[in-house]
Design a protein around this motif. Structure first.
Motif, PDB file in Angstrom:
ATOM      1  N   SER A   8       4.195   6.896   2.019  1.00  0.00           N
ATOM      2  CA  SER A   8       3.794   6.044   3.136  1.00  0.00           C
ATOM      3  C   SER A   8       3.603   4.621   2.643  1.00  0.00           C
TER       4      SER A   8
ATOM      5  N   GLN B 237       1.226   2.204   9.618  1.00  0.00           N
ATOM      6  CA  GLN B 237       1.647   3.078   8.524  1.00  0.00           C
ATOM      7  C   GLN B 237       3.032   3.608   8.840  1.00  0.00           C
TER       8      GLN B 237
ATOM      9  N   GLU C 176       0.811  -1.214   0.000  1.00  0.00           N
ATOM     10  CA  GLU C 176       0.000   0.000   0.000  1.00  0.00           C
ATOM     11  C   GLU C 176       0.849   1.270   0.000  1.00  0.00           C
TER      12      GLU C 176
ATOM     13  N   ASN D 104       1.781   4.790  -0.819  1.00  0.00           N
ATOM     14  CA  ASN D 104       1.031   5.987  -1.182  1.00  0.00           C
ATOM     15  C   ASN D 104       1.960   7.193  -1.235  1.00  0.00           C
TER      16      ASN D 104
HETATM   17  C1  LIG Z   1      -3.727   5.670  -0.085  1.00  0.00           C
HETATM   18  O1  LIG Z   1      -4.383   6.746  -0.687  1.00  0.00           O
HETATM   19  C2  LIG Z   1      -5.737   6.464  -1.041  1.00  0.00           C
HETATM   20  C3  LIG Z   1      -6.265   7.623  -1.826  1.00  0.00           C
HETATM   21  O2  LIG Z   1      -5.868   8.826  -1.220  1.00  0.00           O
HETATM   22  C4  LIG Z   1      -6.538   6.180   0.207  1.00  0.00           C
HETATM   23  O3  LIG Z   1      -7.860   5.851  -0.145  1.00  0.00           O
HETATM   24  C5  LIG Z   1      -5.900   5.017   0.932  1.00  0.00           C
HETATM   25  O4  LIG Z   1      -6.538   4.795   2.151  1.00  0.00           O
HETATM   26  C6  LIG Z   1      -4.436   5.285   1.176  1.00  0.00           C
HETATM   27  N1  LIG Z   1      -3.853   4.110   1.730  1.00  0.00           N
HETATM   28  C7  LIG Z   1      -3.117   4.156   2.774  1.00  0.00           C
HETATM   29  C8  LIG Z   1      -2.575   2.843   3.221  1.00  0.00           C
HETATM   30  O5  LIG Z   1      -2.849   5.186   3.354  1.00  0.00           O
END
Ligand SMILES: *[C@@H]1O[C@H](CO)[C@@H](O)[C@H](O)[C@H]1NC(C)=O
Ligand SMILES: *[C@@H]1O[C@H](CO)[C@@H](O)[C@H](O)[C@H]1NC(C)=O
Ligand SMILES: *[C@@H]1O[C@H](CO)[C@@H](O)[C@H](O)[C@H]1NC(C)=O
Ligand SMILES: *[C@@H]1O[C@H](CO)[C@@H](O)[C@H](O)[C@H]1NC(C)=O
Ligand SMILES: *[C@@H]1O[C@H](CO)[C@@H](O)[C@H](O)[C@H]1NC(C)=O
Ligand SMILES: *[C@@H]1O[C@H](CO)[C@@H](O)[C@H](O)[C@H]1NC(C)=O
Length: 827
Positions: free
Chosen positions: A693, A741, A676, A678
């Motif tokens: 992240s 995270q 995941e 991001n």
């Molecule tokens: C990553 O970003 C997406 C879109 O902003 C969000 O929906 C998702 O929860 C995020 N994932 C994490 C692990 O932070």
């Protein structure tokens, strides 16, 4: 540290200068009243931000200005001979820690500025008394190789690097400093900050491995540990960053050999840890033995004057390596000792270790105008400055206390730290079907095979400070002690049997049958093989890094019993262990682990105290022919693609390009998933940061810690860039099943590289970011937009950690700058 405090904040309006005004106080002197207000804001912000800008050690109790005044006073009283004496470092006797015959007379005449090897209250006080007989009574600077411990020995530096634990490295260095200073030692010839990518070189054991970022961070951590904020304190020592420069790149991995490399490679790979040492306030540097692009390091003006004193504004002390001034005759640079002295003095090697060419020839060189008086004076100033900063001129009549020394060495808390840090240095390379940890509820008969398990002298490695073999606990003893203690709680007790199989050098197989019988009678076998101290460390180069002698045959003999086993490697370098990688159920790399290495091995093998989570700081090659091997290689014009292997690509016909175990690799008794990924944004303006992240989850059934690593690739740039470069890492502790995270901030500095004018540059374009560990990384992409930005010339890469903590610190610093600019704009 004058230079460090001269931080110029350039604005179109004003120049602010940070000046140091006394004991650890910095005040911003501003030019106008309003700037002064701005300055106050900065100071307040800095205080709130606590350590948000790298603080320099405040050093001795005297102010820097007062030190400079006293240096000049002293200098004006010194004869030329006394000045040259200050530049001479004499060598005592390593084993006894005593001085040699005839040396006291030299001290009494003021003809010695420094010693090495002399240590211990008694020996030191004898020299000290001789100093008091001299005309000017200038204290001696006493040095020793305190590489990874003084009396309490920690793991070799390469092992500490494998922990990726900066706090642990700092703590090991601070304990070493406390022990050494209690024994009258002021100065350690450490840390070695040479990057090396060639495990044939014996001294890889003394460094931090192959990577620039890890090397930079460990250099800073060790300097903090040795020097603290003020190395005049009685539990701190002066650190020495060595070997300036290129020593780790000796051709063929043969110690002291020639080094020839481009300025780009020098500045991108080999210089950054030295620059980081200056930034961390290191007080001294040691020149390297090697010649660099045709010029021996000890006479290398480009390095010592242009870069170190010029670009980096270093104002501390530069010492030669042992005899490296005189060895310039062998290099073919100097015709005789007088020329060697002239070349080294003029290049900026302040102090001469071992050889005596300065004292012998210095006066003549000055008389004939070959060395300027001011060159000698400056070298003496550098020596005296360090002596003042160490506080050596204070309480000149106070002897070193033998009682204090005895009370400090081997303190229980030091031994405890040595055990913890040793366990943190081990790397689990393989653990098929959860062979480890050993479960004493089920495993009742444990066999230990291998002479190195029971070899006290080899608990010491090449650099063992003042450690005594009888203080250390062997692996066999560590396992026996652990099992004996565990038996108290077991319904049926476990036993430990032992057989050497062969001597530590393993030249003969005559005792293999006896070892086989012991192994066959056990439920589980711990095989300890690896390297004796003599083939590691300085001058310990090898042309073959397989397990030496018959050791692999011994492992095969034991494997043939069909019993489960672990191979415990006791090694000073990455070895070629292809057979083990393919056949052994489990492999634990334990390096040379110091005084408490034995108990630490037990702690990890039984998993009772420590779950391994540490990572290789240096790739393990499959074969010698792959060397040099480094993870931050370039793609080339014809990259090899394992999924579509073509002949005309950059490859070996007979071996993969990949290492046996990559940089940053290491298993745990649990497993992690990193996914995941991001990005805060996939398009950023040049000069902006990107937050990255990932989610890290402990997917096993034990608590554990993962080293989450962030790598960056600048896909297209004006200078070709590596496929990836480590830019940050974080250690994340997770309970079984727990997820978290983890965020990194990739700063513009992380995206930058040295352009053709040696300026740090961020180019617009595409970047790839990888987060994870060596076997499991998630990738993301972002694009930098806008025009190329160049920072001021730095001379060397400013490597910036992109961890959360450091970015938070930087944000405070940025806020401070922002406030200054705002207030200046109001001016
Ligand atoms: C990553 O970003 C997406 C879109 O902003 C969000 O929906 C998702 O929860 C995020 N994932 C994490 C692990 O932070
Ligand atoms: C050093 O000199 C002092 C004063 O003369 C004396 O008491 C002491 O024993 C001497 N120390 C050594 C180690 O010689
Ligand atoms: C071993 O047995 C004891 C007592 O039954 C138990 O408390 C302990 O958790 C067991 N250890 C392991 C590693 O299973
Ligand atoms: C034995 O068990 C006791 C009680 O659980 C515990 O406190 C002690 O640490 C154990 N000893 C060892 C050596 O495991
Ligand atoms: C691990 O388990 C697999 C599957 O059961 C087996 O084939 C293999 O031999 C085992 N390896 C070891 C070292 O026990
Ligand atoms: C490597 O080859 C495979 C198979 O042809 C291909 O899918 C892949 O894109 C290639 N990788 C690169 C980096 O070119």
């Amino acid at each position: 540290m004058k230079t460090a405090f001269e931080v110029y904040l350039r604005t179109p309006y004003r120049k602010l200068t940070l000046i140091k005004t006394g004991v650890g106080t910095e005040i911003l002197a501003a030019i106008t009243m309003r700037s002064f207000v701005a300055a106050l804001v900065v100071v307040t912000t800095l205080l709130l931000g606590e350590r948000c800008l790298a603080r320099q050690p405040s050093n001795s109790r005297l102010s820097e200005a007062e030190i400079e005044r006293q240096i000049e006073t002293l200098l004006s009283q010194m004869t030329l001979e006394e000045k040259l004496g200050q530049l001479q470092q004499l060598h005592g006797i390593k084993d006894s820690g005593m001085h040699r015959p005839g040396q006291l007379e030299k001290v009494e005449k003021g003809l010695a500025g420094s010693f090495y090897h002399v240590r211990g209250a008694r020996n030191v006080n004898v020299l000290h008394n001789a100093t008091l007989q001299s005309r000017l009574k200038i204290p001696l600077l006493l040095a020793f190789d305190v590489i990874h411990g003084y009396r309490t020995l920690f793991p070799i530096p390469l092992g500490e690097a494998a922990s990726w634990d900066l706090k642990a490295a700092e703590r090991a260095a601070s304990i070493a400093a406390a022990e050494a200073r209690s024994a009258g030692v002021h100065w350690t010839f450490a840390p070695m900050v040479d990057i090396s990518r060639d495990p044939r070189w014996g001294r890889v054991m003394e460094g931090s491995g192959e990577d620039v970022h890890l090397g930079v961070e460990l250099a800073k951590a060790r300097i903090r540990g040795f020097q603290g904020a003020d190395y005049s304190q009685k539990d701190k020592v002066l650190a020495c960053a060595k070997h300036l420069v290129g020593y780790g790149a000796a051709e063929g991995g043969r110690d002291y050999n020639t080094v020839d490399m481009s300025e780009r490679r020098l500045r991108e790979t080999y210089l950054p840890p030295f620059k980081a040492a200056v930034d961390a306030g290191v007080g001294s540097f040691m020149t390297a033995f090697n010649d660099l692009n045709g010029m021996p390091a000890t006479a290398n003006k480009f390095i010592l004057r242009d870069i170190l004193r010029g670009e980096w504004e270093f104002d501390g002390l530069v010492v030669s390596d042992h005899n490296s001034v005189e060895e310039m005759i062998n290099h073919g640079l100097a015709a005789d000792k007088s020329e060697a002295a002239r070349l080294a003095l003029n290049a900026g090697t302040d102090m001469e270790m071992f050889s005596g060419t300065y004292l012998e020839n210095g006066a003549k060189l000055v008389e004939t105008g070959k060395v300027a008086t001011e060159t000698i004076n400056n070298a003496v100033r550098n020596v005296l400055r360090i002596k003042f900063r160490l506080g050596l001129f204070e309480n000149p009549n106070a002897p070193v206390s033998a009682e204090q020394e005895q009370a400090t060495l081997k303190k229980p808390e030091f031994l405890k730290a040595a055990r913890e840090i040793a366990a943190k240095s081990f790397v689990l390379l393989k653990n098929e079907n959860e062979t480890l940890p050993i479960d004493l509820n089920k495993t009742k008969r444990l066999a230990v095979i291998g002479a190195l398990a029971d070899d006290k002298p080899n608990t010491l490695d090449w650099w063992s400070g003042d450690a005594h073999a009888e203080d250390s606990i062997t692996i066999l003893q560590g396992l026996r002690d652990f099992v004996a203690a565990a038996n108290a709680n077991l319904t049926s007790p476990a036993t430990v049997t032992f057989s050497k199989g062969c001597e530590s050098t393993c030249d003969s197989d005559k005792d293999f049958p006896a070892a086989r019988i012991v192994a066959a009678a056990a439920d589980f076998v711990v095989i300890v093989v690896g390297e004796i101290r003599e083939v590691s460390g300085e001058a310990g180069s090898l042309s073959n890094i397989d397990l030496s002698g018959r050791q692999l045959d011994l492992v095969k003999e034991i494997a043939a019993t069909g019993k489960p086993y672990v191979v415990v490697l006791k090694n000073g370098r990455p070895l070629t262990i292809t057979w083990l990688a393919e056949n052994a159920p489990a492999i634990l790399v334990t390096w040379h682990a110091g005084t408490m290495g034995g108990p630490a091995v037990a702690d990890v093998l039984f998993g009772a105290v420590v779950n391994p989570q540490w990572k290789t700081p240096h790739e393990f090659p499959r074969s010698l022919g792959q060397i040099p091997l480094n993870y931050d290689y370039k793609n080339t014009g014809r990259p090899f693609n394992a999924s579509a292997p073509l002949r005309d690509t950059s490859r070996y016909m007979d071996a993969p390009n990949t290492p046996l175990y990559p940089f940053g690799f290491g298993l745990s008794y649990t497993t992690f998933r990193i996914d995941e990924l991001n990005l805060s944004s996939e398009r950023v303006q040049n000069g902006e940061s990107v937050r990255v992240s990932v989610q890290v989850q402990n997917t096993g059934n034990r608590a554990g810690e993962e080293v989450v690593q962030l790598y960056l690739r600048d896909v297209y740039a004006a200078i070709t860039r590596p496929m990836r470069q480590l830019k940050g890492f974080q250690k994340v502790a997770l309970e079984a099943g727990e997820k978290r995270q983890v965020e990194f901030v990739v700063l513009p500095e992380d995206m930058s590289f040295l352009d053709e004018a040696w300026k740090m540059t961020v180019e617009a374009g595409e970047f790839e970011v990888f987060v994870g560990n060596s076997v499991n990384a998630v990738m993301g992409k972002f694009t930098v937009e806008g025009s190329t930005s160049t920072a001021a010339p730095t001379g060397a890469t400013t490597v910036v950690t992109s961890t959360q903590a450091s970015s938070a610190q930087k944000n405070v610093a940025r806020l401070a700058l922002y406030l200054v600019f705002t207030l200046l704009a109001l001016n």
